[in-house]
Motif scaffolding. Structure first.
Motif, PDB file in Angstrom:
ATOM      1  N   GLY A   1       0.645  -0.983   0.036  1.00 33.10           N
ATOM      2  CA  GLY A   1      -0.081   0.004  -0.085  1.00 33.10           C
ATOM      3  C   GLY A   1       0.824   1.236  -0.270  1.00 33.10           C
TER       4      GLY A   1
ATOM      5  N   LYS B   1       2.705   1.515  -3.459  1.00 34.81           N
ATOM      6  CA  LYS B   1       0.822   2.287  -4.259  1.00 34.81           C
ATOM      7  C   LYS B   1       1.292   3.862  -4.157  1.00 34.81           C
ATOM      8  CE  LYS B   1      -1.938  -0.838  -4.360  1.00 34.81           C
ATOM      9  NZ  LYS B   1      -3.080  -0.891  -4.201  1.00 34.81           N
ATOM     10  N   GLY B   2       1.186   3.521  -3.067  1.00 38.07           N
ATOM     11  CA  GLY B   2       1.368   5.415  -3.141  1.00 38.07           C
ATOM     12  C   GLY B   2       2.575   6.631  -3.364  1.00 38.07           C
TER      13      GLY B   2
ATOM     14  N   LEU C   1       2.312   6.334  -6.649  1.00 36.36           N
ATOM     15  CA  LEU C   1       1.299   7.458  -7.185  1.00 36.36           C
ATOM     16  C   LEU C   1       1.694   8.826  -7.681  1.00 36.36           C
ATOM     17  CD1 LEU C   1      -1.593   6.722  -8.450  1.00 36.36           C
ATOM     18  CD2 LEU C   1      -2.435   7.206  -6.380  1.00 36.36           C
TER      19      LEU C   1
ATOM     20  N   GLU D   1       2.235  10.960 -10.853  1.00 32.65           N
ATOM     21  CA  GLU D   1       1.552  11.767 -11.327  1.00 32.65           C
ATOM     22  C   GLU D   1       2.972  13.587 -11.574  1.00 32.65           C
ATOM     23  OE1 GLU D   1       0.978  14.403  -6.976  1.00 32.65           O
ATOM     24  OE2 GLU D   1       0.607  15.877  -8.236  1.00 32.65           O
TER      25      GLU D   1
ATOM     26  N   TRP E   1      -0.939  10.325 -13.484  1.00 34.81           N
ATOM     27  CA  TRP E   1      -2.615  10.535 -12.400  1.00 34.81           C
ATOM     28  C   TRP E   1      -2.534  12.455 -12.165  1.00 34.81           C
ATOM     29  CZ3 TRP E   1      -2.110  12.201  -6.799  1.00 34.81           C
ATOM     30  CH2 TRP E   1      -3.587  12.308  -6.330  1.00 34.81           C
TER      31      TRP E   1
ATOM     32  N   PRO F   1      -3.779  15.198  -9.054  1.00 30.94           N
ATOM     33  CA  PRO F   1      -4.106  15.152  -8.079  1.00 30.94           C
ATOM     34  C   PRO F   1      -5.792  15.555  -7.378  1.00 30.94           C
ATOM     35  CG  PRO F   1      -2.849  16.408  -7.872  1.00 30.94           C
ATOM     36  CD  PRO F   1      -2.472  15.407  -9.090  1.00 30.94           C
ATOM     37  N   ARG F   2      -7.176  14.530  -7.995  1.00 29.83           N
ATOM     38  CA  ARG F   2      -7.863  15.316  -7.987  1.00 29.83           C
ATOM     39  C   ARG F   2      -8.870  13.824  -7.772  1.00 29.83           C
ATOM     40  NH1 ARG F   2     -11.139  13.737 -12.321  1.00 29.83           N
ATOM     41  NH2 ARG F   2     -10.437  12.670 -14.370  1.00 29.83           N
ATOM     42  N   PHE F   3     -10.246  14.211  -6.604  1.00 29.82           N
ATOM     43  CA  PHE F   3     -11.583  13.567  -6.956  1.00 29.82           C
ATOM     44  C   PHE F   3     -12.562  12.468  -8.012  1.00 29.82           C
ATOM     45  CE2 PHE F   3     -10.539  15.271  -2.556  1.00 29.82           C
ATOM     46  CZ  PHE F   3     -10.948  14.399  -1.430  1.00 29.82           C
TER      47      PHE F   3
ATOM     48  N   ASP G   1     -16.919   9.056  -7.731  1.00 32.32           N
ATOM     49  CA  ASP G   1     -17.262   7.633  -7.063  1.00 32.32           C
ATOM     50  C   ASP G   1     -16.422   7.848  -5.528  1.00 32.32           C
ATOM     51  OD1 ASP G   1     -15.234   6.996  -7.884  1.00 32.32           O
ATOM     52  OD2 ASP G   1     -16.058   4.821  -8.292  1.00 32.32           O
ATOM     53  N   ASN G   2     -15.203   8.665  -5.655  1.00 31.58           N
ATOM     54  CA  ASN G   2     -14.364   8.686  -4.665  1.00 31.58           C
ATOM     55  C   ASN G   2     -15.402   9.073  -2.745  1.00 31.58           C
ATOM     56  OD1 ASN G   2     -13.109   8.972  -1.674  1.00 31.58           O
ATOM     57  ND2 ASN G   2     -10.975   9.692  -3.866  1.00 31.58           N
ATOM     58  N   PRO G   3     -15.710   7.661  -2.138  1.00 27.17           N
ATOM     59  CA  PRO G   3     -16.213   8.401  -0.652  1.00 27.17           C
ATOM     60  C   PRO G   3     -15.210   9.797   0.015  1.00 27.17           C
ATOM     61  CG  PRO G   3     -15.041   5.784  -0.512  1.00 27.17           C
ATOM     62  CD  PRO G   3     -14.416   6.786  -2.112  1.00 27.17           C
ATOM     63  N   TYR G   4     -13.687   9.188   0.420  1.00 22.63           N
ATOM     64  CA  TYR G   4     -13.125  10.332   1.010  1.00 22.63           C
ATOM     65  C   TYR G   4     -13.409  11.649   0.648  1.00 22.63           C
ATOM     66  CZ  TYR G   4     -12.461   5.314   1.207  1.00 22.63           C
ATOM     67  OH  TYR G   4     -12.500   3.271   1.893  1.00 22.63           O
ATOM     68  N   LYS G   5     -13.977  12.167   0.443  1.00 27.67           N
ATOM     69  CA  LYS G   5     -14.398  12.928  -0.394  1.00 27.67           C
ATOM     70  C   LYS G   5     -14.612  14.253   0.797  1.00 27.67           C
ATOM     71  CE  LYS G   5     -16.689  13.577  -3.933  1.00 27.67           C
ATOM     72  NZ  LYS G   5     -17.053  13.555  -5.531  1.00 27.67           N
TER      73      LYS G   5
ATOM     74  N   MET H   1      -7.719  11.359  -2.374  1.00 21.14           N
ATOM     75  CA  MET H   1      -7.742  11.174  -3.037  1.00 21.14           C
ATOM     76  C   MET H   1      -7.160   9.808  -4.081  1.00 21.14           C
ATOM     77  SD  MET H   1      -6.582  15.338  -4.785  1.00 21.14           S
ATOM     78  CE  MET H   1      -8.244  16.434  -4.366  1.00 21.14           C
TER      79      MET H   1
ATOM     80  N   ARG I   1      -6.931   7.158  -2.873  1.00 23.29           N
ATOM     81  CA  ARG I   1      -8.108   6.009  -1.701  1.00 23.29           C
ATOM     82  C   ARG I   1      -7.484   4.304  -1.447  1.00 23.29           C
ATOM     83  NH1 ARG I   1     -14.005   5.322  -5.261  1.00 23.29           N
ATOM     84  NH2 ARG I   1     -14.628   3.435  -4.040  1.00 23.29           N
TER      85      ARG I   1
ATOM     86  N   LEU J   1     -12.825  12.094   7.496  1.00 20.76           N
ATOM     87  CA  LEU J   1     -12.972  13.443   6.568  1.00 20.76           C
ATOM     88  C   LEU J   1     -12.621  14.606   7.424  1.00 20.76           C
ATOM     89  CD1 LEU J   1     -16.252  11.779   5.417  1.00 20.76           C
ATOM     90  CD2 LEU J   1     -13.802  11.867   4.805  1.00 20.76           C
TER      91      LEU J   1
END
Lengths: 351, 351
Positions: A324, A327-328, A331, A335, A340, A342-344, A347-351, B237, B239, B274
């Motif tokens: 994990g 992978k960060g 990213l 970027e 990639w 950086p935007r939401f 369907d991102n539930p962590y907005k 972002m 996720r 959040l």
């Protein structure tokens, strides 16, 4: 340049330190006509050839050149070239970012003829190639070598060339080639690479086990040094990093290997732990890539072992966490390359 | 400077952004005589005072000064000073590197009198103080505030001062103070800090639960952003970093809290996830510390929750892995300070 038709035609893709040493061994073995794909080092090699300081082939090799050098992978069909008998791939394998290995080598692959030798780390690397080239033999080379291109066209080779070569295991393969033909292709490649038998480059019918064995080191030391941006000697000196991270990952990978039918010898973990010399401070390639902002060779070294083990019920919490985090980091490299943003996502539930 | 003997004498140790806002609130409340220990910002504040742009106290506070400023923690007994009624500690807490909080404040602690208020993150922070000052009340302030010293003597205060103040729980405490006296000390401190009741600074008899609740955020976002050197918005972002790391850590911490008798409300995890605004790219303090090469506030935010949970049988594999990595980063900061030397101890089996 005239081509000796008795020689195997070999294309080496990924001509950094490891690829150049493969080209050198193949060419000087006398049974191969090597075409090397050079990129950033093309001009240097064209002008001055390659200087090699090799622990195995000699200290003062000057201005050596393979039979042919090219700037990009040749398009055999379009340009009416003679087919390549072997393509040796020593590039990094980064399936989560373009271009894929399949796309890179596709123009040079003659269907039904060219044997593809993957000299890359990790597991399941053959799958996209088997799917893309079902009529071509795909071989696994598990390579142990230390060879670095210190500047364009200058290679320092400090740990001798050791390769185990054989067919990939069949499950998951889309290949239509018979097992016997695969084994034959592997033996032919070994005969071309190591005709005198002087090199530790040999056929191995159980090369998948060697692949997992190498993963013990790569999944652990590469990951941990990449996240800490440190060397393997400091990792071992700090001790708790071994106890808390390196050994747990190695044990998780060993358990995954066993679950995949490649049980490793009990001493394999300790050997992998202690393999590096401690009188230098060596940073594995993934650590170097993080420090340079490069994309990481992550999925086949960490992601696939994790998925294979987890799918078989192996608990791999340390590798899962490390995956994990890597992978960060990946990213961030994406970027920086515009791969990639950086935007939401909607369907991102962590907005 | 004459001292108003009707006012509580308060020493603020750790006068960065958060400490300065505490000093300001205490002083302007009218019931405290504040001595602020300034270090790198001493000369700036002595010359020009402190400029504050505060979301809560006013936008244009210019050249403000607490009643007294000092360069180092005063030695009350040696110098025959009037005892401090309260010492407010807003420094970082790094028990694995000198100096300890105990050593820092010791000269200013009058045994049996001074109340010590720990406005720091993490759990078990009171233990060394209770052992060192068994006759002094030690209070827990769980603080939510955003205040940054943007340059010496200039503070930007963007998120209002919210504190829950109360006694630490008794288990593990070496204190000889009765619970009632502790509660009384906490109520007195709240009355000094927030005499008008205008601030959200209040007594909380169950402050340990608030401490664990704050850990949900700190153990996860601080750790993950420190390892990735990124901000909380990018984490959300991307996720998968939330799914693979932040949420697993929060759930592990919540399970540890419950095992320690501080079960959190079911919605606490989502709230912590959040809480940050997403229109800025905020890097938590631990991430900033990694980027600056600072020592990390690691043990009370990550190590202690892990040890408390693990000791009670809670499985915390994600936090355990992250802790191992953070300890590796900490070692680098220690090496840079000469607090750790890269060598093999004689008993190191990984030589």
């Amino acid at each position: 340049m005239a081509t000796d038709t008795t020689k195997a035609r070999v294309l080496v893709v990924g001509a950094g330190g490891v690829g150049i040493m493969a080209a050198y061994a193949l060419e000087t073995g006398g049974r191969a006509h090597v075409t090397a794909v050079l990129r950033s080092n093309y001009d240097a090699v064209r002008e001055r050839g390659i200087d090699i300081d090799s622990v195995e082939h000699g200290r003062g090799i000057k201005a050596w050149r393979p039979s042919a050098i090219v700037r990009s992978v040749p398009d055999v069909a379009r340009d009416g070239l003679t087919a390549f008998d072997f393509i040796v791939v020593t590039t990094k394998n980064i399936p989560d970012a373009p271009p894929s290995v399949v796309d890179v080598i596709r123009p040079a692959v003659t269907p039904g003829h060219t044997v593809i030798v993957l000299s890359q780390n990790g597991i399941n690397i053959e799958r996209p190639l088997a799917a893309a080239f079902p009529g071509n033999a795909i071989l696994s080379s598990v390579s142990m070598i230390s060879a670095t291109e210190t500047r364009p066209g200058v290679v320092l080779h400090t740990y001798s060339d050791s390769q185990q070569i054989g067919p990939f295991p069949r499950p998951g393969s889309s290949s239509s080639i018979a097992q016997e033909a695969l084994e034959d292709a592997a033996r032919r490649y070994v005969a071309v690479y190591n005709p005198s038998g002087a090199l530790d480059v040999r056929y191995d019918g159980d090369v998948q086990r060697a692949r997992w064995r190498k993963l013990l080191y790569n999944a652990s030391f590469n990951s941990v040094t990449a996240l800490l941006r440190t060397d393997t000697t400091r990792v071992r000196m700090s001790r708790h990093v071994v106890d808390d991270l390196v050994l747990p990952i190695m044990r998780e990978v060993a358990a995954a290997a066993a679950a995949c039918g490649c049980a490793l010898a009990p001493e394999a973990v300790e050997r992998a732990l202690l393999v590096d010399p401690t009188d230098v401070f060596f940073k594995p390639s993934m650590c170097q890539d993080v420090e340079r902002g490069n994309l990481l060779e992550l999925e086949n070294i960490v992601g696939e072992p994790l998925r294979e083990g987890t799918a078989r019920g192996v608990d791999m919490p340390t590798l899962r966490t490390v995956y994990g985090l890597l992978k960060g980091l990946q990213l961030q490299a994406k970027e920086a390359r515009g791969l990639w943003e950086p935007r939401f996502e909607p369907d991102n539930p962590y907005k």
